[in-house]
Design a protein around this motif. Sequence first.
Motif, short mmCIF file in Angstrom:
data_model
loop_
_atom_site.label_atom_id
_atom_site.label_comp_id
_atom_site.label_asym_id
_atom_site.label_seq_id
_atom_site.Cartn_x
_atom_site.Cartn_y
_atom_site.Cartn_z
N ALA A 73 65.75 15.32 22.66
CA ALA A 73 66.81 16.34 22.56
C ALA A 73 66.41 17.44 21.58
CB ALA A 73 68.12 15.69 22.13
N LEU A 74 65.82 17.09 20.46
CA LEU A 74 65.38 18.08 19.49
C LEU A 74 64.29 18.98 20.09
CD1 LEU A 74 65.22 15.91 16.23
CD2 LEU A 74 66.92 17.67 16.80
N PHE A 75 63.34 18.37 20.78
CA PHE A 75 62.25 19.13 21.38
C PHE A 75 62.77 20.07 22.46
CE2 PHE A 75 58.92 19.59 24.63
CZ PHE A 75 57.88 20.07 23.86
N ALA A 76 63.62 19.55 23.36
CA ALA A 76 64.15 20.36 24.44
C ALA A 76 65.01 21.50 23.91
CB ALA A 76 64.96 19.49 25.40
N ALA A 77 65.83 21.23 22.92
CA ALA A 77 66.71 22.27 22.37
C ALA A 77 65.90 23.42 21.80
CB ALA A 77 67.62 21.67 21.30
N ALA A 78 64.80 23.09 21.13
CA ALA A 78 63.95 24.14 20.55
C ALA A 78 63.39 25.04 21.64
CB ALA A 78 62.83 23.51 19.75
N TRP A 79 62.89 24.46 22.73
CA TRP A 79 62.32 25.27 23.81
C TRP A 79 63.40 26.02 24.59
CZ3 TRP A 79 57.74 27.11 24.87
CH2 TRP A 79 56.62 26.54 24.25
N PHE A 80 64.56 25.41 24.77
CA PHE A 80 65.64 26.09 25.47
C PHE A 80 66.05 27.36 24.73
CE2 PHE A 80 67.69 22.36 28.01
CZ PHE A 80 66.46 22.14 28.62
N VAL A 81 66.02 27.32 23.41
CA VAL A 81 66.44 28.47 22.61
C VAL A 81 65.31 29.48 22.46
CG1 VAL A 81 67.18 29.19 20.31
CG2 VAL A 81 68.18 27.15 21.35
N LEU A 82 64.11 29.00 22.15
CA LEU A 82 62.99 29.90 21.84
C LEU A 82 62.35 30.52 23.07
CD1 LEU A 82 61.27 27.82 19.00
CD2 LEU A 82 62.81 29.78 18.76
N SER A 83 62.32 29.79 24.19
CA SER A 83 61.65 30.31 25.39
C SER A 83 62.37 29.82 26.64
CB SER A 83 60.18 29.87 25.40
OG SER A 83 59.51 30.41 26.53
N PRO A 84 63.52 30.38 26.94
CA PRO A 84 64.27 29.95 28.13
C PRO A 84 63.43 30.13 29.40
CG PRO A 84 65.61 31.36 26.73
CD PRO A 84 64.21 31.45 26.21
N HIS A 85 63.57 29.18 30.32
CA HIS A 85 62.79 29.21 31.55
C HIS A 85 63.68 28.71 32.69
CE1 HIS A 85 59.63 28.16 34.50
NE2 HIS A 85 58.85 28.97 33.81
N ARG A 86 63.49 29.30 33.86
CA ARG A 86 64.34 28.95 35.00
C ARG A 86 64.31 27.46 35.31
NH1 ARG A 86 63.13 30.69 41.30
NH2 ARG A 86 64.77 29.38 42.24
N TRP A 87 63.12 26.83 35.17
CA TRP A 87 62.95 25.43 35.57
C TRP A 87 62.91 24.49 34.37
CZ3 TRP A 87 63.53 24.31 40.56
CH2 TRP A 87 63.32 25.32 41.50
N GLN A 88 63.46 24.89 33.24
CA GLN A 88 63.31 24.10 32.01
C GLN A 88 64.00 22.74 32.09
OE1 GLN A 88 64.93 26.76 29.11
NE2 GLN A 88 67.07 26.43 29.68
N VAL A 89 65.09 22.63 32.83
CA VAL A 89 65.77 21.33 32.93
C VAL A 89 64.85 20.31 33.59
CG1 VAL A 89 67.70 20.08 33.97
CG2 VAL A 89 68.08 22.32 32.92
N TRP A 90 64.20 20.73 34.68
CA TRP A 90 63.30 19.80 35.38
C TRP A 90 61.99 19.63 34.65
CZ3 TRP A 90 64.17 16.41 39.15
CH2 TRP A 90 65.34 16.56 39.91
N SER A 91 61.41 20.72 34.16
CA SER A 91 60.08 20.63 33.56
C SER A 91 60.10 19.91 32.21
CB SER A 91 59.46 22.01 33.40
OG SER A 91 60.24 22.83 32.54
N ILE A 92 61.18 20.04 31.44
CA ILE A 92 61.23 19.41 30.12
C ILE A 92 62.02 18.10 30.17
CG2 ILE A 92 61.96 19.69 27.72
CD1 ILE A 92 61.57 22.69 28.03
N LEU A 93 63.29 18.18 30.56
CA LEU A 93 64.10 16.97 30.60
C LEU A 93 63.66 16.04 31.73
CD1 LEU A 93 67.68 18.39 29.88
CD2 LEU A 93 66.00 17.40 28.29
N GLY A 94 63.27 16.62 32.87
CA GLY A 94 62.78 15.78 33.97
C GLY A 94 61.51 15.04 33.59
N SER A 95 60.59 15.73 32.93
CA SER A 95 59.35 15.08 32.48
C SER A 95 59.66 13.96 31.49
CB SER A 95 58.42 16.10 31.83
OG SER A 95 58.06 17.12 32.74
N SER A 96 60.60 14.21 30.58
CA SER A 96 60.96 13.20 29.59
C SER A 96 61.58 11.97 30.24
CB SER A 96 61.95 13.79 28.58
OG SER A 96 61.40 14.93 27.95
N PHE A 97 62.42 12.18 31.25
CA PHE A 97 63.04 11.06 31.96
C PHE A 97 61.98 10.24 32.69
CE2 PHE A 97 65.05 9.09 35.66
CZ PHE A 97 66.09 8.40 35.06
N ILE A 98 61.03 10.91 33.34
CA ILE A 98 59.98 10.19 34.05
C ILE A 98 59.11 9.40 33.08
CG2 ILE A 98 57.87 10.50 35.43
CD1 ILE A 98 59.29 12.91 36.74
N LEU A 99 58.81 9.98 31.92
CA LEU A 99 58.05 9.25 30.90
C LEU A 99 58.79 7.99 30.47
CD1 LEU A 99 56.78 12.13 28.59
CD2 LEU A 99 55.37 10.61 29.99
#
Length: 434
Positions: free
Chosen positions: A72-98
Motif C-alpha cells: 500500500a505504501l509503495f502503490a500510494a507513492a506511485w499513484f501520487v507521483l506518477s499517475p498512469h492509466r493502467w496503474q491499478v493492474w500494473s502495480i496492485l495486480g502485480s502485487s496480488f499475483i506475487l
Amino acid sequence: MFESFFPKPRIFFLSVLAWTAVGMAIWYGPGDRIGAALGFDLPGQAGPVVGIGYFLTPSFLWFYVFYVIWVALFAAAWFVLSPHRWQVWSILGSSFILFTTYFGVQVSVAINNWRRPFFDKFQEALSGSGTVTAGELYGLIVIFAEIALVSTFVYVITRFVVSHYVFRWRTAMNDYYMSRWPTIRGIEGASQRVQEDTMRFASIMEGLGVSVVDALMTLIAFLPVLWDLSQYVTELPLVGAIPEPLFVALVFWAAFGTVLLAAVGVKLPGLEFLNQRVEAAYRKELVHGEDDPSRAGPPTVAALFSDVRRNYFRLYFHYMYFNIARGFYLQADNIYVNIILVPTIVAGKITLGIWQQILTAFGQVSNSFQFLVNSWTTIVEMLSIYKRLRAFEAAFKGEALAPIEQEAEGGFAQHLPDPEPGEGGHQRVHDIER
C-alpha cells in the motif's frame, strides 16, 4: 512494451527492487520484534505445523499484514507521483499475483510438512507392529485433502487474475501502438507486430512470467527447508563429509545445468528473431501479390522462400545439439538426488518420511534453479518477440536499429531480382527493403 503498462518503467522496476530489498531487510531483521509489539505471538513452534493451520500461524498472519502495508505504501507513492492509466493492474495486480504465487508455494511447503508423519506412519504400518490404526492414516489423508483443496482454490484464482492481467497488458500495448498508427503503418510487418506479436507476447508472459515468479518464490520458501534437511545427510559419494551436503550438491548441479544450456543455446534467440523477419518478408510479398499482378513473381518468391528455408535449416541444426544436451541433463537429474543419498540410505540414517521430504524439497529447489533449463525454448521465443517489438519501436521513435535488424534488412534485399523499369519496379524493392 513496458511504458504502455507501467509508469516510467526503468525507474519503476528499480524502485521495485529497492523497495523489496528494504522490505526483506526489515522482515528478516527487526520484523519479529515489530510483529510482537503489534500483538502477534511469534515464538517459534516446536515443530512444523501439519495441516491448513500452517497458514493461520501467528507468523503467517503477521506476514499478511506486513505485505499489505508495504504494498500500500509503495502503490500510494506511485499513484501520487506518477499517475498512469493502467496503474491499478500494473502495480496492485502485480502485487496480488506475487502474493498468490507465494501462497501457492507455501501450499507445497505445507504438503512437504505432511509427508514426514504420513510416510513414517506408512512405514511403521508396513512393519507389521500393529501400532498404527486405520483411523490415523485416514486422518492424515483428510489433512492432505484439506491442503489440496486450498491449493486448487489458490491455483484457480491465480490463473484467472493472471489471464486478465496479461490481456490488460496486451490492451495497453495495442492502444499505445495504434495511437501512432499513421506513423508506423509503413514499417515492415506493422500489422503483424501490433496484432500477432503483442498477442504472443501476452500469451508467453501469462505462462513464463508466472513461472519466473514461482521459481523465485519456491527458492525463498524451500531453501531453508533443504538447509534444515541437510542435517540428516552427512556425506556425499566421492566427495565425503562436507558442511550442508544437500545444499552444496544442489547448487553445484543446478549451476552446471544452467551454464551448460545457456552455452549450447546461445545462438537460438537471434535465429528465432531472424526467422520471424524472413517469414514476415515472404508473407508480405504474397499479400501484395494478391492485389498486384506485378508482385510475387517466381524469382522474387523463390529468393524470399530461400531465406526462409536457410534459416529453418540453421534452427534445426542448432536445436538438435541443444536438445541432446538438455535431454541428457534432465534424464540425469531424475537419478541425481538418489545417487547422492545412497550412503545415507545404506547407513540407515533416515526414515521413509524424511526421504520423501528430501526428494520433494530437492526437486522443488532444483526445478527453480533450473528454470532456464526447463524454459529455454520459451525464453528464446520471448526474446525473439522482444527483439521484433523493440526494433518496431526504434523505427517509429527514430532510434538506430540494432545490428541484427540491420543485418536482416540487408539480407532480404540481396536476393531480390533487379527492379523492372518504371515506377512499379522501384516501388516493389523499396517496399520490401522497408
